[in-house]
Each structure stands twice: as structure tokens, then as C-alpha cells.
Design an enzyme around this catalytic site. Structure first.
Site: not given
Ligand code: UDP
Length: 366
Positions: A172, A176, A249, A280, A300, A348, A350
Site C-alpha cells: 500500500r 520512491r 483489528r 501513532r 492510537e 481493507y 480506502d
Molecule cells: N507501515 C509501517 N510503518 C509505518 C507505517 C506503515 O510498517 O510507519 C506498514 C504497516 O504494516 C501498515 C501498512 O504499512 O499496516 C499500511 O499502512 P497505512 O498507513 O496504509 O495504514 P492505515 O492508514 O490504513 O492504518
């Protein structure tokens, strides 16, 4: 005769788009919602004149022009670009994984140097065909970034070790080789000015909505109130968990109002060390460039869903996907009921994909 053409269960984004479109096409709709408010998990509430994302941060982003234009009917979006940072044991890194991150991690300056470093780490790890999230992550960004920025965070978020999680979760995120901290690759991005709740209110403004109504209770006395049902709750619950429970979850938030103007300097700060208990901290005002005197933050915490909690993320690992396939079969056979949204299709999604799916479904129905 039925009183309504459609009973829509759940006033989240999927339900609201369906209700709006069906109503526009002349169908009589009733929306029922278990919680005492509309908007599902994109619900936002004003605290200290700041829009607080009560069920976690939501940033609307899409590459689908049709979806973007569709959303403009209901709100004006600001110019917010998501650029989270990650903190690991006091070290600060830019996300998503880009030249800034590589520079911060290794001191490299050019894309070639970064690629070289990653290649070296992939080679050392011996991975050729990644089969799980850990292998996928190392293949994308190397071992150092995996260990500092991915492993701990992912295990906290999913409550599972990275070797037992599917690869798509990490795919996801963009990787880059430019100095670009935009978390998304999408063409359009922003936060609705005035908040998500107002946006959903506008979608639903012509429609009868009853909040605080549990579908399973409602159903007992209103079995034939509508010709068709759009169900956006948990698909396994609909079938009374008869094939077993799917795993989800959940998230718990500790929200505080702080007497300071700017707590962390960014809307989203990820804590990637497994030892920090939360995943976070969101500082909501930064989503809308707020200049209020106070600030609101939410820590969170990720946890395994149990009955009575709000489900957030479907756990799309092999075991759960096998089970979901069986529920999907049942769902397809369920006459007059359409399942949709993150929970109804155990996906999952968006937000833009939810809107896309709802618009497609409406087209099929009409
Ligand atoms: N992820 C990570 N470190 C980070 C942010 C994201 O390893 O600092 C990984 C983690 O496995 C997470 C996935 O990337 O489940 C997808 O992150 P995303 O931000 O898309 O999650 P959401 O915003 O849907 O909670």
C-alpha cells in the site's frame, strides 16, 4: 407492499453513497445506524474548534477523477497532503520510504546510492520471491528500514508477526527514489473543509435516517419493511457467525486537549518502536492548518477485536480469507441483500475505493 424500496444498514461512507444515489433515482430509502451518529468511522467531531477524527485519521485520496468529482458535490476539499513522520528511539524519519528516508537512514544522497544500499541488503537476506510481509518489506527497502520503521509498527498494528502477514499490506505504501514526502501516489488529495460528518450529512440530507438502531433487533419486528437490504455491517455477524468468526483489528484512542498551540509539528507521527505502546499520535488541527490556541491529540492503540468493540481493519491473512470466501458464497445466495463496505466485503478498502464500489453497485441495481 413494502414501505421502503431499500433498507440501508449503516450510515458510513458506503451506506451514505448508496442511499444518496438510490434516493436520487427515486427509490424510497431508510438508513438505520447502530451508533448514535452518522458517518461510520469517518465521523469527525468539533473539539476546541478543531475537527477531530474520532475513529482515526482519514485523508481522502484518489486517482479516479470520477470519484473525486463526485465527492466535490458534498464538500470543498482543502490542499492537505499527507506527509507523516516516523520516530524510532528518538530518530526522526520521513515517510513514505523515499530519498529523505534513505538519506536519514544511511546518509546517501543520490538514487543510485540508495538503490545500491537496498540491493546489498536484499542480497544479504537471500530473499528472491517474497512470500510474506517481512520478505516483501526487505525486498522493497532493505533490512535497516524494515527493522527500524516497519517491523515494530506492523506487529503493533496487526498483533501478528510480519512473517504471518500478507505482502499486500506493505505494498500500500509507495517507495520512491525522489525527495517526495507525499504518502500517496494519487492525483487528488485533501480533507473536506468543515469535516467528514458534514459531508455525510449532505449526502443523506433528503433521506430518512434513524441512529441508535441495531439491525438485528430492528429486523425482529420489521422483517418485511423494505424490498431490498444494503448491509454494510460485519458479514460474519449477519450470518450469526455460523461458519466461525472472522478476525478484525480494533483501535482505541486516548484523546487529549492540550494547552499548547503546536504539540508535534505534524498531523501524523508514527512510533515505530515495538516498545512504545501506541502506533501513532494524531494532532488533528494540522489536517486543516489550524491556528487555534489549543490543540487536540489522539494516541492510537491497536488491539484484537472482540464482540462489543468497533471493528476497524479486516485481517486479510490466509486463514481469514479462506473463511471469508465461504461467507461470500452465503452472501451471494442471500436473496434481496447486498453486502458492501469495509466490513460487508471484509476488505481493507480506502475511502475512494468504497465510493467506487458503491457507485458500481448502484449502477447494477438500477
Ligand atoms: N507501515 C509501517 N510503518 C509505518 C507505517 C506503515 O510498517 O510507519 C506498514 C504497516 O504494516 C501498515 C501498512 O504499512 O499496516 C499500511 O499502512 P497505512 O498507513 O496504509 O495504514 P492505515 O492508514 O490504513 O492504518
Amino acid at each position: 407492499m413494502y414501505k421502503y424500496d431499500y433498507l440501508i444498514v449503516g450510515a458510513g461512507l458506503y451506506g451514505a453513497v448508496m442511499a444518496h444515489e438510490l434516493n436520487k433515482a427515486g427509490k424510497k430509502c431508510l438508513v438505520i445506524e447502530k451508533r448514535n451518529h452518522i458517518a461510520g468511522n469517518i465521523y469527525s467531531e468539533e473539539i476546541e474548534k478543531i475537527q477531530v477524527h474520532k475513529y482515526g485519521a482519514h485523508i481522502f485520496h484518489t486517482s479516479n477523477q470520477k470519484v473525486w468529482e463526485y465527492m466535490q458535490q458534498f464538500a470543498t476539499f482543502n490542499q492537505y497532503i499527507n506527509s507523516p513522520i516516523a520516530i524510532y528511539k528518538g530518530e526522526v524519519y520521513n515517510l513514505p520510504f523515499n530519498m529523505n528516508t534513505f538519506h536519514e537512514m544511511w546518509g546517501v544522497q543520490t538514487p543510485d546510492e540508495a538503490k545500491c544500499m537496498i540491493q546489498k541488503q536484499i542480497k544479504e537476506s537471500g530473499i528472491t520471491n517474497p512470500k510474506n510481509l517481512e520478505e516483501q518489506a526487505i525486498s522493497l527497502v532493505g533490512k535497516d528500514i524494515y527493522e527500524k520503521l516497519i517491523q515494530g509498527y506492523t506487529q503493533k498494528q496487526w498483533g501478528r508477526v510480519c512473517t504471518e502477514l500478507p505482502t499486500f499490506i506493505i505494498k500500500r505504501l509507495p517507495v520512491r527514489f525522489t525527495y517526495d514526502n507525499n504518502y500517496f501516489n494519487d492525483r487528488y488529495q485533501g480533507i473536506p473543509i468543515g469535516g467528514y460528518t458534514k459531508l455525510i450529512e449532505k449526502m443523506l440530507d433528503q433521506i430518512e435516517v434513524r441512529t441508535g438502531v441495531d439491525f438485528f433487533e430492528f429486523q425482529k419486528n420489521n422483517d418485511s419493511i423494505a424490498e431490498k437490504i444494503i448491509f454494510t455491517g460485519m458479514v460474519d455477524q449477519y450470518f450469526n457467525y455460523k461458519l466461525g468468526a472472522l478476525e478484525y483489528r480494533s483501535v482505541r484512542f486516548e484523546t487529549e486537549v492540550l494547552d499548547c498551540e503546536n504539540y508535534q509539528g505534524n498531523a501524523v507521527v508514527n512510533y515505530t518502536d515495538a516498545k512504545v505502546p501506541y502506533t501513532r499520535i494524531i494532532e488533528h488541527k494540522h489536517f486543516e492548518y489550524g491556528t487555534q490556541e489549543k490543540t487536540v491529540i489522539s494516541k492510537e492503540y491497536s488491539l484484537e477485536w472482540k464482540k462489543g468493540m468497533e471493528p476497524y481493519y479486516p485481517v486479510n491473512d490466509d486463514k481469514n480469507m479462506q473463511l471469508y470466501k465461504k461467507y461470500k458464497k452465503l452472501a451471494e445466495q442471500e436473496e434481496g441483500v447486498i453486502f458492501g463496505g469495509r466490513l460487508g466485503s471484509y476488505k481493507y478498502y480506502d475511502m475512494d475505493k468504497v465510493v467506487e464500489a458503491a457507485l458500481e453497485q448502484v449502477e447494477k441495481l438500477l
